[in-house]
Design an enzyme around this catalytic site. Structure first.
Site, mmCIF file in Angstrom:
data_model
loop_
_atom_site.group_PDB
_atom_site.id
_atom_site.type_symbol
_atom_site.label_atom_id
_atom_site.label_comp_id
_atom_site.label_asym_id
_atom_site.label_seq_id
_atom_site.Cartn_x
_atom_site.Cartn_y
_atom_site.Cartn_z
ATOM 1 N N TRP A 72 0.929 -1.148 0.051
ATOM 2 C CA TRP A 72 0.151 -0.109 -0.084
ATOM 3 C C TRP A 72 1.065 1.119 0.132
ATOM 4 O O TRP A 72 1.825 1.483 1.013
ATOM 5 C CB TRP A 72 -0.825 -0.128 1.204
ATOM 6 N N ASN A 96 7.451 -3.355 5.728
ATOM 7 C CA ASN A 96 6.113 -2.939 6.273
ATOM 8 C C ASN A 96 6.462 -1.737 7.318
ATOM 9 O O ASN A 96 7.405 -1.848 8.108
ATOM 10 C CB ASN A 96 5.244 -4.019 6.616
ATOM 11 N N GLU A 487 -16.477 5.230 1.689
ATOM 12 C CA GLU A 487 -15.339 4.426 1.665
ATOM 13 C C GLU A 487 -15.654 3.337 0.457
ATOM 14 O O GLU A 487 -14.649 2.951 -0.404
ATOM 15 C CB GLU A 487 -15.316 3.443 2.780
ATOM 16 N N HIS A 503 -28.554 25.186 9.147
ATOM 17 C CA HIS A 503 -27.590 26.313 9.292
ATOM 18 C C HIS A 503 -26.513 25.951 8.165
ATOM 19 O O HIS A 503 -25.205 26.532 8.191
ATOM 20 C CB HIS A 503 -26.692 26.002 10.578
HETATM 21 C C1 G6P Z 1 -8.389 2.471 8.490
HETATM 22 C C2 G6P Z 1 -9.626 1.761 8.339
HETATM 23 C C3 G6P Z 1 -10.735 1.723 8.964
HETATM 24 C C4 G6P Z 1 -10.290 2.005 10.561
HETATM 25 C C5 G6P Z 1 -9.404 3.007 10.638
HETATM 26 C C6 G6P Z 1 -8.918 2.599 12.147
HETATM 27 O O1 G6P Z 1 -8.641 3.774 7.978
HETATM 28 O O2 G6P Z 1 -9.642 1.496 6.786
HETATM 29 O O3 G6P Z 1 -11.864 1.007 8.607
HETATM 30 O O4 G6P Z 1 -11.714 2.266 11.071
HETATM 31 O O5 G6P Z 1 -8.324 2.481 9.943
HETATM 32 O O6 G6P Z 1 -8.434 1.476 12.442
HETATM 33 P P1 G6P Z 1 -8.373 0.968 13.921
HETATM 34 O O7 G6P Z 1 -7.383 -0.675 13.427
HETATM 35 O O8 G6P Z 1 -7.456 1.637 14.586
HETATM 36 O O9 G6P Z 1 -9.656 0.700 14.291
#
Ligand code: G6P
Length: 607
Positions: A72, A96, A487, A503
């Site tokens: 990613w 990573n 999303e 508003h």
């Molecule tokens: C990313 C994911 C979300 C998630 C967020 C927080 O953006 O795509 O789906 O809510 O991270 O992730 P966490 O693992 O900290 O809940």
């Protein structure tokens, strides 16, 4: 983020690497690659896009030792040149995380004559290890010395063509575990990638390095001190990470919610009272003494925190603030050592949430609670108290069952705090527990709305914008509904507290803007109905999720779906479910990649 798999075995490991990457693809999916020890040189195959393409491209590659990666993008656009593994001389590296001092390393290594062929921070690790190997022939030692020069977060795996049969891995900040077996030893970003070969997992700590060969594993710290790490037998069922009869993980995970909730609530068993010990041995004392709560989280997890704020203030009577972790960590805030800091994270490895937790602690706020779905995660390990949701692995990038189980856990926390503050009598406590116990059944009934929601979804496919409205404890549910739609269907969606409509956002309302309203039969329903009239009067098309017993009726431009029952304080947990289903079905109609929406990643381990 990115996913890593590595394998040293006594047979060809390419199918294991590819299968492991498929399981990790949810972590990142813009490109993928593998590198194996070849007959005369490292053999590398990389491809842009999904692991399925890498599988085809690597069909003829064979070796007993190799490393693999699904990416990613952080540094450098997604393209083959930037895909991992990165090679320098006889070594190949997958990574990573993020190397913060990569520019300094790049300058230093370029001056030594190394030519960089990618825009990644990872390539500097490859050249750094290669440069160290010139004076230090042992790969393990060279990687150890290289790690001591790296600043940032990383999990890496390295192979050297001149030292076949050996893999060196290291972790600092990014997840990495080992899978050990009689026939080979493995490493991966999470256990799901390795269940195909073993259940015996060894979790590495930050600052650990390991050498894997087919015959064994040795682990040291960065200074070379040997360490032993226990072997855990993973309880993760292979079926939990298989799609089964479902078309997508998101659909599977939406429908797993009754079971995930039942598992998460298992600890209340047949009891009529809440035991604070479910949050950790010291919880009773700590919760009685707090005077405030600060919730830190990102994305969907932040929405569960925002919902819980309503519960914590109205039921437990404790002031509560919810802050987006990436804001809190850089803001000059007023510390309160008596406040409970709650970090909510599905993965337990989100970089901003972890950094916010550390920041809170650095300000002297040591009463910390992690609410996570991954027991071995960094956020859990760094918190004084913990509650592990039992949602099971969540693969779909858009979070669903993690969210509702977080809400259930936060309701338990509310009851525990209320009890510690003597705000809950035995009768109220028993009633709330009874409602929690009935929750899985109530959720099941809401899931029966799927067919009706599928029909509604058809009408959204050609829309470019949508507005979500909610009030009170259902406003965060409207936020979550808008986030889900954005999303996975790429429709621009915004959520507003319904009272705020006049508003500003009312200016946007016309026949092309669907307005989705979360309309439970609670104390705010009458107010909400007036807000809906404001929409209707401007020609807006309303899609209302009401409760069975509420008096909202269908009419021209007002479409109503009814949830079977009104569920009082716990109603947000039911009302989010039709919104999850709506975004899922809109995405299906639009033909987007539901489980792996563009540009997103499941767990974001970089800032
Ligand atoms: C990313 C994911 C979300 C998630 C967020 C927080 O953006 O795509 O789906 O809510 O991270 O992730 P966490 O693992 O900290 O809940």
């Amino acid at each position: 983020m990115c996913g890593i798999v590595a394998a040293a075995a006594n047979t060809n490991i390419v199918p294991v690497l590819v299968e492991g990457l498929k399981k990790l693809e949810y972590r990142g999916y813009d490109s993928a690659g593998i590198a194996v020890i070849g007959s005369s040189q490292i053999e590398r195959v990389r491809s842009v896009g999904r692991v399925a393409e890498l599988e085809t491209a690597s069909a003829s590659t064979q070796s007993p030792t190799g490393i693999a990666h699904t990416r990613w993008a952080t540094h450098g656009v997604p393209c083959e040149r930037n895909a991992h593994p990165h090679i320098s001389g006889s070594i190949a590296v997958v990574h990573n995380g993020i190397i913060e001092n990569y520019e300094a390393l790049r300058a230093e290594l370029s001056a030594q004559g190394y030519v960089f062929t990618s825009d990644t921070d990872t390539e500097s690790i490859a050249h750094l290890v290669e440069s160290l190997l010139r004076n230090e022939p042992d790969l393990f030692t060279a990687v150890r010395l290289a790690c001591r020069r790296l600043i940032g977060a990383y999990a890496i795996a390295v192979i050297d063509q001149r030292q076949p049969g050996k893999i060196v891995v290291a972790r600092e900040g990014s997840p990495l575990l080992l899978g050990v077996s009689e026939t080979g030893n493995y490493a991966a970003s999470d256990a799901s990638a390795l269940l195909q070969v073993t259940r015996n997992m060894v979790y590495l700590e930050n600052g650990d390095l390991a050498e894997l060969t087919v015959g064994g594993v040795r682990i040291t710290r960065l200074d070379g001190t040997p360490v032993e790490r226990p072997v855990h037998v993973s309880q993760l069922s292979a079926a939990a990470v298989e799609l089964g009869n479902y078309s997508h993980y998101m659909q599977k995970e939406i429908f797993e919610q009754p079971e995930a909730l039942a598992n998460t609530l298992e600890m209340i068993g047949g009891s009529k009272s809440i035991q604070p010990g479910m949050f950790g041995a010291e919880a009773g004392e700590m919760l009685a003494d707090i005077d405030q709560i600060l919730i830190l989280a990102c994305g969907t997890s932040a929405h569960s925190g925002q919902t819980a704020r309503y519960w914590l203030e109205s039921i437990a009577g404790v002031p509560c603030n919810v802050e987006i972790a990436s804001e809190y960590r850089y803001r000059t805030s007023v510390a309160n050592p008596r406040q409970l800091v709650v970090a909510i994270s599905q993965s337990g490895e989100t970089a901003d949430t972890l950094a916010a937790l550390r920041h809170a602690k650095s300000l002297g706020q040591t009463r910390t609670l992690a609410l996570c779905n991954v027991p071995e995660s960094a956020i859990v390990r760094e918190s004084a108290l913990r509650f592990i949701t039992r949602a099971g692995p969540e693969i779909g990038v858009a979070s669903t069952k993690a969210f509702t189980t977080q809400l259930a856990a936060l309701f338990l926390l509310t009851l525990a705090v209320a009890k510690a503050k003597q705000r809950l009598n035995a009768e109220q406590e028993a009633t709330f527990i009874e409602q929690l116990r009935h929750l899985p059944v109530a959720v099941n009934k809401v899931l029966d709305l799927e067919n009706d929601i599928r029909d509604w979804a058809q009408r959204f496919a050609d829309k470019h914008h949508a507005l979500f409205l909610g009030r009170g404890r259902h406003y965060p549910i409207a936020l979550e509904g808008a986030l889900k739609l954005k999303e996975i269907s790429y429709i621009h969606a915004e959520a507003y507290p319904a009272g705020e409509l006049k508003h500003g956002p009312l200016a946007l309302v016309d026949a092309k803007m669907p307005v989705i309203s979360v309309a439970p039969n609670d104390e705010l329903l009458e107010k909400l109905k007036s807000n809906l009239q404001e929409v209707r009067a401007r020609g807006g098309e309303l899609y209302v999720f009401a409760d069975g017993d509420s008096e909202i009726t269908e009419s021209d431009g007002i479409h109503v779906l009814r949830l079977p029952e009104h569920y009082g304080q716990l109603s947000p947990i039911l009302h989010v479910i039709p919104l999850q289903l709506l975004s899922y079905h809109v995405a299906l109609v639009k033909g987007t990649d539901v489980d792996k929406p563009r540009n997103l990643a499941k767990s974001v381990t970089v800032e």
